[in-house]
Design a protein around this motif. Structure first.
Motif, short mmCIF file in Angstrom:
data_model
loop_
_atom_site.label_atom_id
_atom_site.label_comp_id
_atom_site.label_asym_id
_atom_site.label_seq_id
_atom_site.Cartn_x
_atom_site.Cartn_y
_atom_site.Cartn_z
N SER A 96 0.84 -1.20 0.00
CA SER A 96 0.00 0.00 0.00
C SER A 96 0.87 1.25 0.00
N LEU A 97 0.25 2.34 -0.45
CA LEU A 97 0.96 3.62 -0.45
C LEU A 97 1.25 4.08 0.97
N LEU A 98 0.34 3.83 1.89
CA LEU A 98 0.57 4.22 3.29
C LEU A 98 1.79 3.52 3.87
N GLU A 99 1.92 2.22 3.54
CA GLU A 99 3.10 1.47 3.99
C GLU A 99 4.37 2.07 3.41
N LEU A 100 4.32 2.43 2.12
CA LEU A 100 5.49 3.01 1.47
C LEU A 100 5.87 4.35 2.12
N GLU A 101 4.87 5.20 2.35
CA GLU A 101 5.14 6.51 2.94
C GLU A 101 5.68 6.38 4.36
N ASP A 102 5.18 5.43 5.10
CA ASP A 102 5.70 5.21 6.45
C ASP A 102 7.14 4.77 6.41
N ALA A 103 7.50 3.88 5.51
CA ALA A 103 8.89 3.44 5.37
C ALA A 103 9.77 4.59 4.90
N ARG A 104 9.23 5.45 4.04
CA ARG A 104 10.00 6.59 3.55
C ARG A 104 10.32 7.57 4.69
N ARG A 105 9.32 7.83 5.54
CA ARG A 105 9.53 8.76 6.66
C ARG A 105 10.59 8.23 7.62
N THR A 106 10.54 6.97 7.95
CA THR A 106 11.53 6.43 8.88
C THR A 106 12.93 6.44 8.26
N ARG A 107 13.03 6.14 6.96
CA ARG A 107 14.35 6.20 6.30
C ARG A 107 14.88 7.62 6.28
N LEU A 108 14.01 8.59 5.97
CA LEU A 108 14.43 9.99 5.94
C LEU A 108 14.89 10.45 7.32
N ALA A 109 14.16 10.08 8.36
CA ALA A 109 14.55 10.46 9.72
C ALA A 109 15.90 9.85 10.09
N ALA A 110 16.14 8.60 9.67
CA ALA A 110 17.41 7.94 9.98
C ALA A 110 18.57 8.61 9.24
N GLU A 111 18.33 8.99 7.98
CA GLU A 111 19.39 9.67 7.23
C GLU A 111 19.72 11.02 7.86
N ASN A 112 18.70 11.76 8.24
CA ASN A 112 18.94 13.05 8.89
C ASN A 112 19.64 12.88 10.24
N ALA A 113 19.31 11.78 10.94
CA ALA A 113 19.93 11.54 12.24
C ALA A 113 21.42 11.26 12.08
N VAL A 114 21.81 10.53 11.05
CA VAL A 114 23.23 10.25 10.81
C VAL A 114 23.98 11.53 10.49
N VAL A 115 23.39 12.36 9.64
CA VAL A 115 24.04 13.63 9.29
C VAL A 115 24.16 14.52 10.52
N ALA A 116 23.10 14.60 11.33
CA ALA A 116 23.14 15.41 12.54
C ALA A 116 24.17 14.89 13.54
N LEU A 117 24.34 13.58 13.60
CA LEU A 117 25.32 13.00 14.51
C LEU A 117 26.74 13.36 14.06
N GLN A 118 26.97 13.36 12.76
CA GLN A 118 28.28 13.78 12.25
C GLN A 118 28.55 15.23 12.60
N ARG A 119 27.52 16.07 12.48
CA ARG A 119 27.67 17.48 12.84
C ARG A 119 27.95 17.63 14.34
N GLU A 120 27.27 16.85 15.14
CA GLU A 120 27.48 16.92 16.59
C GLU A 120 28.90 16.50 16.94
N ARG A 121 29.42 15.52 16.25
CA ARG A 121 30.78 15.06 16.55
C ARG A 121 31.81 16.11 16.13
N SER A 122 31.61 16.72 14.96
CA SER A 122 32.51 17.80 14.55
C SER A 122 32.48 18.94 15.55
N ALA A 123 31.28 19.29 16.02
CA ALA A 123 31.15 20.37 17.00
C ALA A 123 31.86 20.01 18.30
N ALA A 124 31.82 18.74 18.67
CA ALA A 124 32.50 18.30 19.90
C ALA A 124 34.01 18.42 19.76
N TRP A 125 34.55 18.09 18.58
CA TRP A 125 35.99 18.24 18.35
C TRP A 125 36.38 19.72 18.41
#
Length: 467
Positions: free
Chosen positions: A416-445
């Motif tokens: 279903s499209l709802l299933e696809l959109e739900d999977a898309r949102r979780t993937r997008l949130a995970a990608e943003n979380a990885v980028v934000a974590l890299q930024r947090e680590r650079s800021a810590a250094w």
């Protein structure tokens, strides 16, 4: 002989009083903890902090740091404070030496008397010297020297602060670019899903509501990408203001220079070793020493002052075609000034100087505690980001795989499209979380670089020289 005896009797008790009222110590204990309470990062060298930016492998960042330091009004103000402190030290040192002034004059007079009129010319030099018997001027000179050292350290601290601010802004921009890339990829994926859904709905294989949902999802993703792009433009303009670099030139350099991760820093095992590298803590320590000398100077003002004057000159009187030459010299008077009554003014000045000293000690110890806190916090953040990196990447890999599977099922007509959109949102949130974590680590250094003093070691003659 009577004068000598009187002076000895008057000065003796005051000398003893001066010895009894010694100024407070110029060096005090910073009250540092015995060891760190956070996990240490041992992947580099503290001694290499002065070249830390060059070690990034990111030539653009090093260039931006240098440009920002050159354009910073904070650094310029710190350099001006050095010049002022140097002038004050020179003046305080000159007060220990005799002053020498030249004089010359010429006048012509005619008067109704038995004395003939004529022209008088005279020239000479005169000297004055206040003998620093009780050390008031020496203490003032020493206080000025300590303040000059503190001003030099504050100049270094300003440069370190500007470097850290520039690096943080640079990493923020690079993070924004990564988030923009994620947003644009997500928008492209949603547009493709909307196109396929429209085709399926037109053929009667999907409900019109699904087509509307897919178009709404694509529009939402396009909106986020546009918003992220605007944020990146704002980040660029902030970096332009910091580095005083034309925006077109900066954008060209950003496009041609791939970003690099911040290199590691090692921290010594003892807090005192790291805090000793902090220019702001060093400046606070010098402020304590200067305040101690100020107390000594204020105490010495309560005791007698001895001054000596002298003059040597020549004069010529010309009248009726004849010259009369005169020479003269004097040594003295040797003057003694003894304070008798000032309604408590000098005593109040001593009390005020002691209060300023106590404040300087409290500020010094507070700055040392703050330095320890900043290092500890940076170490905690580094440990946290290191522990979370693996989990964040594993989550992203899993969500990506789940999205690909959901997308394949949807395209094959099994999901279903709802299933696809739900999977898309979780993937997008995970990608943003990885980028934000890299930024947090650079800021810590960067925070650790700043907290460790930026590689400053208190080496003499490293502040800007006077023009």
């Amino acid at each position: 002989m009577m004068m000598k005896r009187w002076f000895t009797m008057a000065a003796a008790p005051l000398v003893l009083g001066a010895c009894a009222l010694a100024p407070p110590p110029a060096r005090v204990d910073a009250q540092m903890p015995a060891e760190w309470q956070a996990p240490l990062a041992h992947n580099g060298s503290v001694a290499d902090l002065s070249q830390w930016w060059a070690g990034h492998g990111d030539a653009l960042l090093a260039e931006l740091v240098e440009a920002s330091q050159a354009a910073s009004p904070t650094v310029a103000a710190a350099a001006a404070r050095i010049a002022n402190a140097r002038a004050q030290r020179t003046a305080a040192g000159a007060a220990l030496l005799p002053s020498l002034d030249g004089f010359a004059s010429i006048d012509r007079a005619s008067q109704q008397s038995t004395l003939p009129g004529g022209t008088t010319t005279q020239a000479g030099v005169q000297a004055a010297w206040e003998i620093d018997v009780f050390g008031a001027r020496r203490a003032g000179r020493n206080a000025a020297e300590e303040r000059l050292l503190g001003a030099g350290a504050q100049w270094h601290d300003a440069r370190v602060a500007v470097a850290a601010e520039t690096a943080n802004q640079y990493y923020s921009l690079r993070t924004c670019e990564q988030l923009l890339k994620v947003a644009e990829q997500d928008a492209a994926s949603r547009r493709d899903s909307a196109r396929l859904t429209d085709l399926a709905a037109g053929a009667g294989f999907q409900a019109p509501a699904n087509a509307a949902l897919a178009r709404a999802s694509a529009a939402d993703a396009s909106n986020r990408a546009t918003q992220q792009r605007a944020q990146c433009d704002i980040e660029v303009k902030a970096l332009v203001a910091l580095a005083a670099m034309p925006e077109a030139q900066l954008r060209s350099k950003l496009a041609a220079s791939p970003p690099a991760a911040a290199p590691a820093i090692a921290i010594a095992a003892l807090p005192a070793q790291v805090v000793a590298q902090r220019p702001d803590v060093y400046a606070a320590e010098r402020a304590v020493a200067a305040a101690s000398f100020d107390v000594g100077s204020a105490q010495a003002q309560r005791y007698p002052r001895l001054s000596l004057q002298g003059m040597i000159g020549a004069a010529n009187f010309r009248s009726g075609g004849e010259n009369t030459e005169l020479t003269a010299w004097t040594i003295g008077p040797l003057a003694l000034s003894v304070p008798i009554f000032d309604a408590g003014t000098r005593r109040a000045n001593v009390d005020a100087a002691r209060a300023n000293y106590e404040e300087a000690v409290v500020r010094y110890r507070a700055s040392a505690r703050q330095a320890v806190r900043e290092v500890e916090e940076a170490l905690v953040r580094l440990a946290s980001t290191a522990a979370r990196t693996g989990d964040a990447q594993a989550a992203l890999d899993g969500y990506r795989a789940a999205f690909i599977a959901a997308e394949d099922r949807y395209k094959g007509g099994f999901g279903s499209l709802l299933e696809l959109e739900d999977a898309r949102r979780t993937r997008l949130a995970a990608e943003n979380a990885v980028v934000a974590l890299q930024r947090e680590r650079s800021a810590a250094w960067v925070a650790l670089y700043r907290a460790a003093g930026g590689g400053w070691t208190g080496t003499p003659n490293t502040e800007p020289k006077p023009e």
